[in-house]
Write a protein that holds these residues in place. Structure first.
Motif, PDB file in Angstrom:
ATOM      1  N   GLY A 127     -11.219 -19.836  -0.474  1.00 32.09           N
ATOM      2  CA  GLY A 127     -11.274 -21.036   0.335  1.00 32.09           C
ATOM      3  C   GLY A 127     -12.504 -21.890   0.074  1.00 32.09           C
ATOM      4  N   PRO A 128     -12.756 -22.874   0.957  1.00 31.88           N
ATOM      5  CA  PRO A 128     -13.898 -23.782   0.788  1.00 31.88           C
ATOM      6  C   PRO A 128     -15.228 -23.033   0.772  1.00 31.88           C
ATOM      7  CG  PRO A 128     -12.376 -24.620   2.449  1.00 31.88           C
ATOM      8  CD  PRO A 128     -11.921 -23.226   2.117  1.00 31.88           C
ATOM      9  N   TYR A 129     -16.208 -23.640   0.137  1.00 35.36           N
ATOM     10  CA  TYR A 129     -17.569 -23.105   0.021  1.00 35.36           C
ATOM     11  C   TYR A 129     -17.615 -21.828  -0.806  1.00 35.36           C
ATOM     12  CZ  TYR A 129     -17.643 -26.126   4.120  1.00 35.36           C
ATOM     13  OH  TYR A 129     -17.456 -27.174   4.987  1.00 35.36           O
ATOM     14  N   GLY A 130     -16.744 -21.732  -1.788  1.00 35.74           N
ATOM     15  CA  GLY A 130     -16.789 -20.540  -2.633  1.00 35.74           C
ATOM     16  C   GLY A 130     -15.772 -20.543  -3.749  1.00 35.74           C
ATOM     17  N   GLU A 131     -14.506 -20.799  -3.395  1.00 35.01           N
ATOM     18  CA  GLU A 131     -13.442 -20.816  -4.399  1.00 35.01           C
ATOM     19  C   GLU A 131     -13.194 -22.225  -4.923  1.00 35.01           C
ATOM     20  OE1 GLU A 131      -8.727 -19.415  -4.735  1.00 35.01           O
ATOM     21  OE2 GLU A 131      -9.787 -19.272  -2.824  1.00 35.01           O
ATOM     22  N   ASP A 132     -13.845 -23.203  -4.313  1.00 34.89           N
ATOM     23  CA  ASP A 132     -13.517 -24.610  -4.544  1.00 34.89           C
ATOM     24  C   ASP A 132     -14.438 -25.329  -5.516  1.00 34.89           C
ATOM     25  OD1 ASP A 132     -15.745 -24.492  -2.971  1.00 34.89           O
ATOM     26  OD2 ASP A 132     -15.081 -25.991  -1.509  1.00 34.89           O
ATOM     27  N   GLY A 133     -15.254 -24.591  -6.259  1.00 36.46           N
ATOM     28  CA  GLY A 133     -16.158 -25.198  -7.225  1.00 36.46           C
ATOM     29  C   GLY A 133     -17.590 -25.322  -6.733  1.00 36.46           C
ATOM     30  N   THR A 134     -17.811 -25.140  -5.439  1.00 40.01           N
ATOM     31  CA  THR A 134     -19.170 -25.285  -4.909  1.00 40.01           C
ATOM     32  C   THR A 134     -20.081 -24.156  -5.399  1.00 40.01           C
ATOM     33  OG1 THR A 134     -18.375 -24.237  -2.873  1.00 40.01           O
ATOM     34  CG2 THR A 134     -18.534 -26.626  -2.879  1.00 40.01           C
ATOM     35  N   LEU A 135     -19.641 -22.925  -5.247  1.00 39.20           N
ATOM     36  CA  LEU A 135     -20.430 -21.798  -5.745  1.00 39.20           C
ATOM     37  C   LEU A 135     -20.525 -21.840  -7.260  1.00 39.20           C
ATOM     38  CD1 LEU A 135     -21.919 -19.098  -5.219  1.00 39.20           C
ATOM     39  CD2 LEU A 135     -19.719 -17.972  -5.529  1.00 39.20           C
ATOM     40  N   GLY A 137     -20.642 -24.405  -9.143  1.00 37.79           N
ATOM     41  CA  GLY A 137     -21.670 -25.371  -9.502  1.00 37.79           C
ATOM     42  C   GLY A 137     -23.065 -24.790  -9.378  1.00 37.79           C
ATOM     43  N   LEU A 138     -23.300 -24.030  -8.311  1.00 36.15           N
ATOM     44  CA  LEU A 138     -24.601 -23.379  -8.140  1.00 36.15           C
ATOM     45  C   LEU A 138     -24.877 -22.412  -9.283  1.00 36.15           C
ATOM     46  CD1 LEU A 138     -27.137 -22.550  -6.511  1.00 36.15           C
ATOM     47  CD2 LEU A 138     -25.677 -20.931  -5.268  1.00 36.15           C
ATOM     48  N   LEU A 139     -23.875 -21.640  -9.664  1.00 34.25           N
ATOM     49  CA  LEU A 139     -24.065 -20.665 -10.746  1.00 34.25           C
ATOM     50  C   LEU A 139     -24.270 -21.352 -12.091  1.00 34.25           C
ATOM     51  CD1 LEU A 139     -21.414 -18.034  -9.610  1.00 34.25           C
ATOM     52  CD2 LEU A 139     -23.899 -17.904  -9.350  1.00 34.25           C
ATOM     53  N   GLU A 140     -23.629 -22.497 -12.289  1.00 32.43           N
ATOM     54  CA  GLU A 140     -23.881 -23.267 -13.507  1.00 32.43           C
ATOM     55  C   GLU A 140     -25.336 -23.738 -13.541  1.00 32.43           C
ATOM     56  OE1 GLU A 140     -22.035 -23.739 -16.081  1.00 32.43           O
ATOM     57  OE2 GLU A 140     -20.008 -23.215 -15.430  1.00 32.43           O
ATOM     58  N   VAL A 144     -26.078 -18.529 -14.665  1.00 34.50           N
ATOM     59  CA  VAL A 144     -25.569 -17.169 -14.520  1.00 34.50           C
ATOM     60  C   VAL A 144     -24.061 -17.155 -14.780  1.00 34.50           C
ATOM     61  CG1 VAL A 144     -25.293 -15.196 -12.969  1.00 34.50           C
ATOM     62  CG2 VAL A 144     -27.327 -16.638 -12.797  1.00 34.50           C
ATOM     63  N   PRO A 145     -23.584 -16.355 -15.730  1.00 27.97           N
ATOM     64  CA  PRO A 145     -22.136 -16.252 -15.968  1.00 27.97           C
ATOM     65  C   PRO A 145     -21.422 -15.730 -14.724  1.00 27.97           C
ATOM     66  CG  PRO A 145     -23.374 -15.259 -17.770  1.00 27.97           C
ATOM     67  CD  PRO A 145     -24.353 -15.517 -16.668  1.00 27.97           C
ATOM     68  N   TYR A 146     -20.159 -16.096 -14.587  1.00 33.90           N
ATOM     69  CA  TYR A 146     -19.408 -15.670 -13.409  1.00 33.90           C
ATOM     70  C   TYR A 146     -17.939 -15.504 -13.756  1.00 33.90           C
ATOM     71  CZ  TYR A 146     -18.696 -20.749 -13.306  1.00 33.90           C
ATOM     72  OH  TYR A 146     -18.418 -22.055 -13.647  1.00 33.90           O
ATOM     73  N   VAL A 147     -17.290 -14.666 -12.975  1.00 35.33           N
ATOM     74  CA  VAL A 147     -15.861 -14.404 -13.142  1.00 35.33           C
ATOM     75  C   VAL A 147     -15.066 -15.593 -12.612  1.00 35.33           C
ATOM     76  CG1 VAL A 147     -13.938 -12.964 -12.344  1.00 35.33           C
ATOM     77  CG2 VAL A 147     -16.105 -11.898 -13.049  1.00 35.33           C
ATOM     78  N   GLY A 148     -14.035 -15.975 -13.359  1.00 39.28           N
ATOM     79  CA  GLY A 148     -13.108 -16.988 -12.875  1.00 39.28           C
ATOM     80  C   GLY A 148     -13.378 -18.368 -13.415  1.00 39.28           C
ATOM     81  N   SER A 149     -12.645 -19.321 -12.839  1.00 40.59           N
ATOM     82  CA  SER A 149     -12.646 -20.692 -13.332  1.00 40.59           C
ATOM     83  C   SER A 149     -13.936 -21.423 -13.036  1.00 40.59           C
ATOM     84  CB  SER A 149     -11.467 -21.460 -12.708  1.00 40.59           C
ATOM     85  OG  SER A 149     -10.242 -20.988 -13.208  1.00 40.59           O
ATOM     86  N   GLY A 150     -14.171 -22.493 -13.825  1.00 42.81           N
ATOM     87  CA  GLY A 150     -15.349 -23.317 -13.654  1.00 42.81           C
ATOM     88  C   GLY A 150     -15.206 -24.304 -12.509  1.00 42.81           C
ATOM     89  N   VAL A 151     -16.127 -25.271 -12.456  1.00 40.99           N
ATOM     90  CA  VAL A 151     -16.207 -26.200 -11.334  1.00 40.99           C
ATOM     91  C   VAL A 151     -14.928 -27.018 -11.199  1.00 40.99           C
ATOM     92  CG1 VAL A 151     -17.464 -28.182 -10.398  1.00 40.99           C
ATOM     93  CG2 VAL A 151     -18.727 -26.319 -11.503  1.00 40.99           C
ATOM     94  N   LEU A 152     -14.487 -27.655 -12.273  1.00 41.92           N
ATOM     95  CA  LEU A 152     -13.321 -28.527 -12.194  1.00 41.92           C
ATOM     96  C   LEU A 152     -12.064 -27.760 -11.814  1.00 41.92           C
ATOM     97  CD1 LEU A 152     -11.851 -31.239 -12.632  1.00 41.92           C
ATOM     98  CD2 LEU A 152     -11.536 -30.556 -15.007  1.00 41.92           C
ATOM     99  N   ALA A 153     -11.765 -26.693 -12.538  1.00 44.38           N
ATOM    100  CA  ALA A 153     -10.538 -25.941 -12.269  1.00 44.38           C
ATOM    101  C   ALA A 153     -10.553 -25.337 -10.878  1.00 44.38           C
ATOM    102  CB  ALA A 153     -10.349 -24.851 -13.318  1.00 44.38           C
TER     103      ALA A 153
END
Length: 384
Positions: A127-135, A137-140, A144-153
């Motif tokens: 959901g929002p504040y985590g799955e929606d590109g916000t987190l 963006g912070l990791l970018e 730090v590499p992260y599991v799953g899709s990037g900001v846009l997707a």
């Protein structure tokens, strides 16, 4: 002494450190905790170091106990990060300096404690504040590499309106829908209501009124006529001020998982969600409380299976997804598939469909978790 025989430093010889981040500020907080518990239980501790980090409902990053058994739904009670946090006030801080991946723990009145570098983040947030590109963006920003899709997707996958717009632009089959934006409802509720009624006049009742940027079937109401419309809108807006209106698509509910392999994305065997007789539709309680079971693999013809797998991978590519996606479809009575939505961070609970589909496809739960971590470690942050 040759470099081949030189002793390695502790930092050089340590296992990759995986930060499992879960909880969050959305209404899907509890399901995120349950999902993270399943992942923590399955990560190979001989291969990875694990750092569990929970985000409370008010947004505090907390150091939490690594106790997956406390993260399950017990007697219909949902878990939360506050129950797992090691302190009611301490906070975890991730540096936004790409040259420094250290995680620091701050406790009021104490000297900050460095918890070491994080090599990859496994964001089990829904959901929002985590799955929606916000987190993401912070990791970018943090490098730090992260599991799953990037900001846009991630953003496209969270916002069902723009998800459908993207799919339509790529020629994917999408069902009828309407959007009511916050400004429309605030400025003229009667006009917004008429817009929905006109949509029902064209496509028929019942309608599904849902948050445009929600998940786990939370805030969704099936409306059979005009009398239930305002209450359904109010319920959806408790989760998101922008609402999505969809017509009923008659047919079978089919899901398909997509997983990133070394040579690109592949689709799992599909699953079918049978009609849930105790619920109006496949809602939150049916998914997570009453343990409604899907059929894996779905009883489809070889041609239907190949078609839904093709569409799932096309949806993955259309939204520029990475890592994993669960794609949800309706197989209509005329034999054609319509894509309902994708989920860029699908549930990983013990009864979740995504792991079950891959289990049936020959990828066990621990291997699935490992493949996602390895895929994240292979990908650079930044433009790619």
């Amino acid at each position: 002494m040759s470099s081949e025989n030189s002793p390695q430093s502790p930092e050089q010889s340590r296992k990759p450190r995986v930060a499992v981040v879960f909880g969050g500020r959305s209404s899907e907080h509890a399901i995120s905790v349950v999902t993270a518990g399943a992942v923590l239980r399955s990560i190979d501790r001989t291969k990875y170091e694990v750092l569990p980090i929970g985000i409370t409902t008010d947004g505090r990053w907390a150091l939490t106990a690594d106790e997956p058994d406390r993260m399950a739904i017990a007697e219909r009670r949902l878990p939360n990060v506050e129950q797992l946090a090691e302190s009611a006030e301490g906070g975890v801080v991730l540096s936004v300096d790409p040259a420094n991946r250290e995680v620091v723990y701050n406790e009021p009145g104490s000297v900050p404690k460095v918890l070491g570098e994080v090599d990859v983040v496994f964001p089990m947030l829904h959901g929002p504040y985590g799955e929606d590109g916000t987190l993401q963006g912070l990791l970018e920003l943090s490098g730090v590499p992260y599991v799953g899709s990037g900001v846009l997707a991630s953003a496209v996958g969270q916002d069902k309106e723009y998800m459908k717009r993207v799919f339509l632009s790529f020629g994917l089959p999408v069902g009828p829908y309407e959007v009511i934006r916050p400004r429309e409802w605030q400025a003229d509720p009667a006009a917004a209501r008429k817009k929905i009624v006109d949509f029902a006049g064209e496509h028929g009742w019942p309608l599904f009124i849902k948050p445009a940027r929600g998940g786990s079937s939370m805030g969704i109401t099936k409306v059979d006529d005009l009398s239930g419309l305002d209450e359904a809108i109010e319920e959806a807006q408790r989760h998101d001020p922008k609402i999505l209106v969809e017509s009923l698509l008659r047919g079978r509910e089919i899901e398909c998982g997509v997983l990133e392999f070394e040579d690109g994305p592949r689709a799992s065997v599909p699953a079918e969600i049978p009609p849930v007789t105790s619920h109006d539709f496949y809602d939150f309680e049916a998914k997570y409380i009453d343990s409604a079971s899907g059929i894996v693999p779905a009883p489809l013809t070889d041609e239907q299976t190949a078609e839904v797998q093709r569409l799932a991978v096309e949806a993955f590519d259309a939204a520029s997804c990475e890592g994993l996606v669960r794609a949800d479809f309706f197989l209509q009575d005329n034999g054609e598939f319509v894509i309902n939505e994708i989920n860029t961070m699908p549930g990983f609970t013990p009864i979740s469909m995504y792991p079950r589909m891959w289990q049936e496809s020959g990828v066990s739960y621990p291997e699935l978790v490992d493949r996602l971590i390895q895929a994240a470690l292979r990908r650079p942050t930044g433009l790619r």
